[in-house]
Design a protein around this motif. Structure first.
Motif, mmCIF file in Angstrom:
data_model
loop_
_atom_site.group_PDB
_atom_site.id
_atom_site.type_symbol
_atom_site.label_atom_id
_atom_site.label_comp_id
_atom_site.label_asym_id
_atom_site.label_seq_id
_atom_site.Cartn_x
_atom_site.Cartn_y
_atom_site.Cartn_z
ATOM 1 N N SER A 1 -5.998 -4.749 25.560
ATOM 2 C CA SER A 1 -6.608 -5.514 26.910
ATOM 3 C C SER A 1 -5.661 -4.758 27.902
ATOM 4 C CB SER A 1 -6.413 -6.974 26.831
ATOM 5 O OG SER A 1 -7.213 -7.444 25.890
ATOM 6 N N ILE A 2 -4.248 -4.854 27.838
ATOM 7 C CA ILE A 2 -3.450 -4.400 28.517
ATOM 8 C C ILE A 2 -3.844 -2.878 29.217
ATOM 9 C CG2 ILE A 2 -0.995 -3.524 29.223
ATOM 10 C CD1 ILE A 2 -0.151 -6.071 27.583
ATOM 11 N N ALA A 3 -4.231 -2.142 28.178
ATOM 12 C CA ALA A 3 -4.499 -0.570 28.372
ATOM 13 C C ALA A 3 -5.825 -0.651 29.189
ATOM 14 C CB ALA A 3 -4.750 0.161 26.991
ATOM 15 N N VAL A 4 -6.723 -1.525 28.798
ATOM 16 C CA VAL A 4 -7.868 -1.674 29.696
ATOM 17 C C VAL A 4 -7.590 -2.078 31.187
ATOM 18 C CG1 VAL A 4 -9.930 -2.930 30.055
ATOM 19 C CG2 VAL A 4 -9.485 -2.129 27.925
ATOM 20 N N PHE A 5 -6.696 -2.899 31.212
ATOM 21 C CA PHE A 5 -6.131 -3.266 32.861
ATOM 22 C C PHE A 5 -5.453 -2.231 33.315
ATOM 23 C CE2 PHE A 5 -2.585 -5.042 35.481
ATOM 24 C CZ PHE A 5 -3.498 -6.045 35.896
ATOM 25 N N TYR A 6 -4.692 -1.379 32.825
ATOM 26 C CA TYR A 6 -4.296 -0.371 33.606
ATOM 27 C C TYR A 6 -5.285 0.835 33.797
ATOM 28 C CZ TYR A 6 0.588 -1.676 32.369
ATOM 29 O OH TYR A 6 1.618 -2.421 31.868
ATOM 30 N N ILE A 7 -6.032 1.082 32.924
ATOM 31 C CA ILE A 7 -6.964 1.783 33.046
ATOM 32 C C ILE A 7 -8.210 1.609 34.264
ATOM 33 C CG2 ILE A 7 -9.181 3.125 32.276
ATOM 34 C CD1 ILE A 7 -7.957 2.968 29.470
ATOM 35 N N GLY A 8 -8.533 0.309 34.288
ATOM 36 C CA GLY A 8 -9.240 -0.425 35.236
ATOM 37 C C GLY A 8 -8.475 -0.019 36.669
ATOM 38 N N TRP A 9 -7.202 -0.461 36.692
ATOM 39 C CA TRP A 9 -6.456 -0.489 38.183
ATOM 40 C C TRP A 9 -6.318 0.991 38.423
ATOM 41 C CZ3 TRP A 9 -1.629 -3.825 38.805
ATOM 42 C CH2 TRP A 9 -1.333 -3.839 40.176
ATOM 43 N N THR B 1 -10.429 -7.138 39.164
ATOM 44 C CA THR B 1 -9.755 -8.393 39.295
ATOM 45 C C THR B 1 -10.502 -9.601 38.637
ATOM 46 O OG1 THR B 1 -10.678 -8.946 41.478
ATOM 47 C CG2 THR B 1 -8.519 -7.702 41.332
ATOM 48 N N GLY B 2 -11.829 -9.638 38.685
ATOM 49 C CA GLY B 2 -12.697 -10.586 38.116
ATOM 50 C C GLY B 2 -12.860 -10.446 36.624
ATOM 51 N N LEU B 3 -13.426 -9.312 36.145
ATOM 52 C CA LEU B 3 -13.974 -9.207 34.774
ATOM 53 C C LEU B 3 -12.678 -8.863 33.917
ATOM 54 C CD1 LEU B 3 -17.408 -7.586 34.993
ATOM 55 C CD2 LEU B 3 -16.827 -9.954 34.874
ATOM 56 N N ILE B 4 -12.002 -7.920 34.441
ATOM 57 C CA ILE B 4 -10.742 -7.511 33.563
ATOM 58 C C ILE B 4 -9.725 -8.492 33.642
ATOM 59 C CG2 ILE B 4 -8.983 -5.526 32.915
ATOM 60 C CD1 ILE B 4 -11.362 -3.476 33.965
ATOM 61 N N GLY B 5 -9.349 -8.454 35.095
ATOM 62 C CA GLY B 5 -7.936 -9.412 35.235
ATOM 63 C C GLY B 5 -8.185 -11.070 34.776
ATOM 64 N N SER B 6 -9.219 -11.791 35.187
ATOM 65 C CA SER B 6 -9.521 -12.950 34.589
ATOM 66 C C SER B 6 -10.216 -13.250 33.375
ATOM 67 C CB SER B 6 -10.226 -13.573 35.809
ATOM 68 O OG SER B 6 -9.500 -13.600 37.014
ATOM 69 N N PHE B 7 -11.302 -12.722 33.199
ATOM 70 C CA PHE B 7 -12.229 -12.903 32.069
ATOM 71 C C PHE B 7 -11.649 -12.632 30.564
ATOM 72 C CE2 PHE B 7 -15.443 -11.793 28.867
ATOM 73 C CZ PHE B 7 -16.143 -13.047 28.611
ATOM 74 N N PHE C 1 -1.891 -11.807 32.791
ATOM 75 C CA PHE C 1 -1.409 -10.669 31.491
ATOM 76 C C PHE C 1 0.104 -10.949 31.304
ATOM 77 C CE2 PHE C 1 -5.511 -8.853 32.281
ATOM 78 C CZ PHE C 1 -5.694 -7.873 30.861
ATOM 79 N N ALA C 2 0.685 -11.179 32.542
ATOM 80 C CA ALA C 2 2.245 -11.195 32.346
ATOM 81 C C ALA C 2 2.724 -12.418 31.729
ATOM 82 C CB ALA C 2 2.787 -10.826 33.863
ATOM 83 N N PHE C 3 1.987 -13.522 32.285
ATOM 84 C CA PHE C 3 2.626 -15.033 31.921
ATOM 85 C C PHE C 3 1.874 -15.727 30.884
ATOM 86 C CE2 PHE C 3 4.098 -13.876 36.362
ATOM 87 C CZ PHE C 3 5.264 -13.521 35.986
ATOM 88 N N LEU C 4 0.772 -15.138 30.419
ATOM 89 C CA LEU C 4 -0.006 -15.793 29.414
ATOM 90 C C LEU C 4 -0.137 -14.838 28.109
ATOM 91 C CD1 LEU C 4 -1.848 -18.397 28.530
ATOM 92 C CD2 LEU C 4 -3.791 -16.920 29.251
ATOM 93 N N LEU C 5 -0.845 -13.690 28.452
ATOM 94 C CA LEU C 5 -0.998 -12.760 27.137
ATOM 95 C C LEU C 5 0.333 -12.493 26.604
ATOM 96 C CD1 LEU C 5 -3.883 -12.812 28.149
ATOM 97 C CD2 LEU C 5 -3.746 -10.422 27.646
ATOM 98 N N ILE C 6 1.458 -11.836 27.562
ATOM 99 C CA ILE C 6 2.576 -11.227 26.862
ATOM 100 C C ILE C 6 3.219 -12.330 26.135
ATOM 101 C CG2 ILE C 6 4.844 -10.161 27.312
ATOM 102 C CD1 ILE C 6 3.164 -8.598 29.579
ATOM 103 N N PRO C 7 3.407 -13.579 26.826
ATOM 104 C CA PRO C 7 4.228 -14.583 25.670
ATOM 105 C C PRO C 7 3.526 -14.923 24.612
ATOM 106 C CG PRO C 7 4.168 -15.241 28.437
ATOM 107 C CD PRO C 7 3.406 -13.937 28.047
#
Length: 239
Positions: free
Chosen positions: A12-20, A45-51, A122-128
């Protein structure tokens, strides 16, 4: 289950970076403002960042918050992060000098609410929820903080298409401070709120998004709010 969730978070983080990166490439290389705005605000921001983060949260039954370990220390680092990034950097004074209209200020708020939400999730939900036992293990606690800092560094290095390492390093420091704050507070919403303030003030200071499409901004905000609302409703019904 833990290994599976870790793999999905990394992907998911990889997809986030690619999308950005793609959104920035579209904006810079094609000069198609509408297309880049749609991709950035809706897809990224909507689909990748939130969903994606909310989907993983519900799939693996994660929570936004945990019991705080040291609120005083947590808030102290939060304040330091805000002061460092808004006042010591001069960003807040630039915003005051620019004298934004309320209408334009609202556009920036609507633009960077979903953007900061995606980064925050991503930073404060997925990583922790990927790093095991960081609440009890000091080594893993350090790993958590470093991981959040690196996530911020890479995010904004990609935002500049690998051109502005100074910006990336600054955001890495901010990520470090917010990471330490999260370590003590363990509250997503509090730390995210600080991130939102930091991103909003600095973006207003840059004064780059005055011409951003208002309609797309509204749709993006509504999309993120809808995803959050469904998450709250779903989890409320499960209680």
């Amino acid at each position: 289950m833990k290994r599976k969730s870790t793999t999905l978070v990394i992907l998911s983080i990889a997809v986030f970076y690619i999308g950005w990166g793609i959104s920035q490439l579209i904006s810079i290389k094609t000069q198609q403002l509408l297309l880049s705005s749609l991709f950035f605000s809706i897809v990224f921001t909507g689909l990748i960042g939130s969903f994606i983060p909310i989907f993983l949260k519900n799939r693996f039954h994660w929570n936004y918050n945990k019991s705080a370990s040291n609120k005083i220390a947590g808030y102290l680092f939060l304040i330091v992060a805000i002061l460092f990034s808004t006042i010591l950097s001069g960003a807040l004074f630039n915003v005051i000098e620019l004298r934004y209209s309320w209408n334009l200020m609202l556009k920036y708020i609507l633009l960077f609410f979903p953007m900061s939400l995606g980064i925050g999730l991503f930073a404060f939900l997925l990583i922790p929820n990927t790093i095991q036992d960081w609440e009890k293990n000091k080594i893993n606690s350090v790993l958590l903080i470093i991981s959040i800092s690196i996530f911020f560094f890479l995010s904004f290095f990609i935002d500049s298409l690998l051109q502005d390492i100074e910006l990336a390093a600054t955001m890495g420091v901010i990520g470090l401070l917010l990471g330490v704050s999260y370590l003590f507070l363990r509250n997503f919403w509090i730390v995210y709120s600080a991130l939102f303030i930091i991103m909003l003030v600095n973006t207003l200071a840059d004064n780059k998004y005055d011409e951003y499409n208002y309609g797309i901004v509204v749709i993006s905000t509504l999309l993120s709010l809808t995803i959050l609302t469904f998450d709250f409703i779903k989890n409320r019904n499960l209680k």
